[in-house]
Design an enzyme around this catalytic site. Structure first.
Site, PDB file in Angstrom:
ATOM      1  N   GLU A   1     -20.714  56.890  68.497  1.00  0.00           N
ATOM      2  CA  GLU A   1     -20.386  56.175  70.005  1.00  0.00           C
ATOM      3  C   GLU A   1     -19.537  57.465  70.721  1.00  0.00           C
ATOM      4  O   GLU A   1     -19.294  57.557  71.760  1.00  0.00           O
ATOM      5  CB  GLU A   1     -19.793  54.883  69.639  1.00  0.00           C
TER       6      GLU A   1
ATOM      7  N   ASP B   1     -23.074  48.940  67.374  1.00  0.00           N
ATOM      8  CA  ASP B   1     -22.541  47.573  67.090  1.00  0.00           C
ATOM      9  C   ASP B   1     -23.232  46.701  65.962  1.00  0.00           C
ATOM     10  O   ASP B   1     -22.653  45.563  65.910  1.00  0.00           O
ATOM     11  CB  ASP B   1     -22.305  46.925  67.956  1.00  0.00           C
TER      12      ASP B   1
ATOM     13  N   THR C   1     -11.579  48.373  68.357  1.00  0.00           N
ATOM     14  CA  THR C   1     -11.239  49.185  68.451  1.00  0.00           C
ATOM     15  C   THR C   1      -9.260  48.302  68.264  1.00  0.00           C
ATOM     16  O   THR C   1      -8.667  48.516  68.096  1.00  0.00           O
ATOM     17  CB  THR C   1     -11.084  50.171  69.356  1.00  0.00           C
TER      18      THR C   1
ATOM     19  N   ILE D   1     -15.081  53.529  64.465  1.00  0.00           N
ATOM     20  CA  ILE D   1     -14.692  52.697  64.227  1.00  0.00           C
ATOM     21  C   ILE D   1     -14.719  51.344  65.598  1.00  0.00           C
ATOM     22  O   ILE D   1     -15.236  51.424  66.745  1.00  0.00           O
ATOM     23  CB  ILE D   1     -13.162  52.809  64.696  1.00  0.00           C
ATOM     24  N   ASP D   2     -15.511  50.399  64.520  1.00  0.00           N
ATOM     25  CA  ASP D   2     -15.994  49.271  65.250  1.00  0.00           C
ATOM     26  C   ASP D   2     -14.606  48.065  65.518  1.00  0.00           C
ATOM     27  O   ASP D   2     -14.593  48.017  64.824  1.00  0.00           O
ATOM     28  CB  ASP D   2     -16.737  48.132  64.899  1.00  0.00           C
TER      29      ASP D   2
ATOM     30  N   LYS E   1     -17.624  40.341  61.291  1.00  0.00           N
ATOM     31  CA  LYS E   1     -18.399  38.968  60.694  1.00  0.00           C
ATOM     32  C   LYS E   1     -19.766  38.663  60.695  1.00  0.00           C
ATOM     33  O   LYS E   1     -19.791  37.831  60.663  1.00  0.00           O
ATOM     34  CB  LYS E   1     -18.385  38.343  63.310  1.00  0.00           C
TER      35      LYS E   1
ATOM     36  N   ASP F   1     -21.031  53.873  64.374  1.00  0.00           N
ATOM     37  CA  ASP F   1     -19.906  53.286  64.494  1.00  0.00           C
ATOM     38  C   ASP F   1     -18.704  53.732  64.154  1.00  0.00           C
ATOM     39  O   ASP F   1     -18.094  53.043  62.498  1.00  0.00           O
ATOM     40  CB  ASP F   1     -19.259  51.456  65.624  1.00  0.00           C
TER      41      ASP F   1
ATOM     42  N   HIS G   1     -16.013  39.836  75.191  1.00  0.00           N
ATOM     43  CA  HIS G   1     -17.176  39.953  74.190  1.00  0.00           C
ATOM     44  C   HIS G   1     -17.761  39.165  73.844  1.00  0.00           C
ATOM     45  O   HIS G   1     -19.453  39.727  73.299  1.00  0.00           O
ATOM     46  CB  HIS G   1     -16.640  41.217  73.188  1.00  0.00           C
TER      47      HIS G   1
ATOM     48  N   SER H   1     -14.947  43.382  65.167  1.00  0.00           N
ATOM     49  CA  SER H   1     -16.261  43.872  64.463  1.00  0.00           C
ATOM     50  C   SER H   1     -17.072  43.190  63.799  1.00  0.00           C
ATOM     51  O   SER H   1     -17.094  42.254  63.785  1.00  0.00           O
ATOM     52  CB  SER H   1     -15.293  44.921  63.733  1.00  0.00           C
TER      53      SER H   1
ATOM     54  N   ARG I   1     -22.636  35.154  69.319  1.00  0.00           N
ATOM     55  CA  ARG I   1     -21.304  36.595  70.455  1.00  0.00           C
ATOM     56  C   ARG I   1     -22.737  36.242  71.629  1.00  0.00           C
ATOM     57  O   ARG I   1     -23.800  36.192  71.882  1.00  0.00           O
ATOM     58  CB  ARG I   1     -22.255  38.070  70.323  1.00  0.00           C
TER      59      ARG I   1
ATOM     60  N   TYR J   1     -24.409  42.969  80.235  1.00  0.00           N
ATOM     61  CA  TYR J   1     -24.275  43.927  79.275  1.00  0.00           C
ATOM     62  C   TYR J   1     -24.894  43.633  78.250  1.00  0.00           C
ATOM     63  O   TYR J   1     -25.707  42.941  78.277  1.00  0.00           O
ATOM     64  CB  TYR J   1     -23.082  43.007  79.050  1.00  0.00           C
TER      65      TYR J   1
ATOM     66  N   ASP K   1     -10.843  57.877  65.717  1.00  0.00           N
ATOM     67  CA  ASP K   1     -12.369  57.366  65.953  1.00  0.00           C
ATOM     68  C   ASP K   1     -13.076  58.562  65.413  1.00  0.00           C
ATOM     69  O   ASP K   1     -14.061  58.635  65.647  1.00  0.00           O
ATOM     70  CB  ASP K   1     -12.425  56.941  66.936  1.00  0.00           C
TER      71      ASP K   1
HETATM   72  P1  AMP Z   1     -16.045  43.042  68.512  1.00  0.00           P
HETATM   73  O1  AMP Z   1     -15.169  43.515  67.481  1.00  0.00           O
HETATM   74  O2  AMP Z   1     -16.764  42.100  67.709  1.00  0.00           O
HETATM   75  O3  AMP Z   1     -15.231  41.926  69.800  1.00  0.00           O
HETATM   76  O4  AMP Z   1     -16.858  44.108  69.613  1.00  0.00           O
HETATM   77  C1  AMP Z   1     -16.414  44.835  69.954  1.00  0.00           C
HETATM   78  C2  AMP Z   1     -17.160  45.805  70.195  1.00  0.00           C
HETATM   79  O5  AMP Z   1     -17.768  44.843  71.357  1.00  0.00           O
HETATM   80  C3  AMP Z   1     -17.625  47.227  70.900  1.00  0.00           C
HETATM   81  O6  AMP Z   1     -17.269  47.985  69.872  1.00  0.00           O
HETATM   82  C4  AMP Z   1     -17.950  47.286  72.338  1.00  0.00           C
HETATM   83  O7  AMP Z   1     -18.948  48.294  71.993  1.00  0.00           O
HETATM   84  C5  AMP Z   1     -18.541  45.693  72.092  1.00  0.00           C
HETATM   85  N1  AMP Z   1     -18.312  45.561  74.178  1.00  0.00           N
HETATM   86  C6  AMP Z   1     -17.576  45.955  74.892  1.00  0.00           C
HETATM   87  N2  AMP Z   1     -17.357  45.235  76.043  1.00  0.00           N
HETATM   88  C7  AMP Z   1     -18.610  44.505  75.720  1.00  0.00           C
HETATM   89  C8  AMP Z   1     -19.129  42.557  76.136  1.00  0.00           C
HETATM   90  N3  AMP Z   1     -18.609  43.171  77.444  1.00  0.00           N
HETATM   91  N4  AMP Z   1     -19.577  42.305  75.772  1.00  0.00           N
HETATM   92  C9  AMP Z   1     -20.239  42.380  74.258  1.00  0.00           C
HETATM   93  N5  AMP Z   1     -19.673  43.129  73.599  1.00  0.00           N
HETATM   94  C10 AMP Z   1     -18.847  44.220  73.829  1.00  0.00           C
HETATM   95 MG    MG Z   2     -18.076  49.002  68.470  1.00  0.00          MG
END
Ligand code: AMP
Ligand code: MG
Length: 333
Positions: A71, A274, A133, A130-131, A247, A128, A220, A244, A261, A268, A48
């Site tokens: 980030e 992102d 993680t 590393i989106d 999608k 980001d 998420h 990440s 999403r 949140y 990261d």
């Molecule tokens: P994904 O890989 O699509 O599940 O998303 C990863 C991203 O979700 C990370 O970069 C975080 O910034 C974000 N994230 C963290 N917590 C939450 C949450 N409660 N709702 C939505 N996104 C989140």
């Molecule tokens: Mg991210």
């Protein structure tokens, strides 16, 4: 003054490619049963920071006055006790940049990404490093995402997806997508330098025929609600779960026609890094992106999408229908 978007994309592509080299190397060494078992997050931390340093350095060289909303910041790295982490980050950075930078220079590059929009600059990058993680740690999908915002609007974006198959379902991986406002979206190999090809969203015309994607992580995105919405829309196939901003890449090139999403809490707020790059790639590929209320994403509110909740991206053929189904299912937002 508006930025030369062709130049901006050229620099962003080369920055993301260099960062991807570091991320790929770290991920290849991390996927052992042991690190997964211990849920050891330090390797992703190294990647990261190194990724953010590499991208910020490349951007600073060409756009010295343009801030970066990233980030990460170097606070934890500067603390006593972080010596070995710091030296590991610096050596990964040195492996892809010239000039043997010192640890201090690497920390300064990371901190170039610590800017918060305060009205002092109308144009800034958002990164980001590393989106996804969680996906990175599982040895699966993640992305390096870099967007350019001007006067509160996303005007360009680059998504580096090291593990995304070049062709959906294929074994060769490494995809780079780029988009500039009004100029379309393109795909390139992440590593090779062959000519870019235009990409377009799917031409699936009904929701029943659509494949939808969502987060792997149920924290998420509300997977229970998405199953209900899929049933309402007549979608019988399994959701395509992928970490990440891959999608957005999947919707942009037609592997899927819907990305949901769905908020897991009312509080949140989505982070700009992102979504900036992913959103413009989908829009320029002919798709549509809003929040779950059907409102445009508002990138003018700082580090988060303060005025939005959740995300709906589609190929643009039935966006309103999907928004209506989401609103019907999420009555408590
Ligand atoms: P994904 O890989 O699509 O599940 O998303 C990863 C991203 O979700 C990370 O970069 C975080 O910034 C974000 N994230 C963290 N917590 C939450 C949450 N409660 N709702 C939505 N996104 C989140
Ligand atoms: Mg991210």
């Amino acid at each position: 003054m508006s930025t030369d978007l062709d130049r901006a994309l050229e620099v962003a592509v080369s920055a993301v490619r260099a960062a991807a080299v570091v991320c790929t190397r770290v991920q290849a060494n991390l996927v052992t049963a042991e690190t997964l078992e211990k849920k050891d997050k330090s390797p992703v931390t190294v990647a990261d920071f190194a990724s953010q340093a590499v991208v910020c350095r490349a951007l600073a060289a060409v756009f010295p006055d343009m801030p970066v909303v990233g980030e990460e910041d170097s606070k934890d790295l500067r603390e006593a006790g972080a010596e070995s982490l710091r030296s590991s980050v610096a050596s990964h950075v040195r492996s892809v940049v010239e000039g043997e930078p010192s640890e201090d220079e690497v920390l300064e590059w990371i901190d170039r990404g610590g800017w918060t929009p305060d009205g002092s600059s109308d144009a800034y990058w958002t990164l980001d490093p590393i989106d996804g993680t969680k996906g990175f740690l599982r040895g699966q999908q993640y992305a390096i995402a870099l967007g350019l915002i001007e006067n509160g609007r996303v005007v360009a974006g680059v998504l580096g997806c090291p593990n995304l198959p070049v062709v959906d379902g294929g074994s060769e991986t490494g995809v780079l997508m780029t988009a500039a406002r009004g100029k379309g979206a393109q795909v390139l190999r992440l590593t090779a330098g062959e000519a870019a090809q235009k990409i377009h969203v799917s031409d699936v015309a009904t929701t029943a025929a659509a494949r939808f994607c969502e987060s792997v992580e149920s924290a998420h995105s509300d997977q229970g609600a998405s199953a209900q919405i899929a049933a309402t829309l007549g979608i019988s196939g399994e959701p395509y779960r992928i970490d990440s901003q891959c999608k957005y890449a999947a919707v942009a090139r037609g592997d899927a026609s819907i990305y949901l999403r769905l908020p897991t809490s009312a509080e949140y707020r989505e982070k700009i890094w992102d979504h900036a790059a992913g959103m413009i790639v989908v829009e320029e590929a002919g798709g549509e992106v809003t929040d779950v209320h059907g409102n445009a994403l508002d990138f003018s509110r700082g580090r988060t999408l303060e005025g939005n909740q959740g995300i709906i991206a589609t190929n643009g053929r039935f966006h309103d229908e999907v928004v209506a189904a989401v609103k019907g299912a999420l009555t408590d937002l």
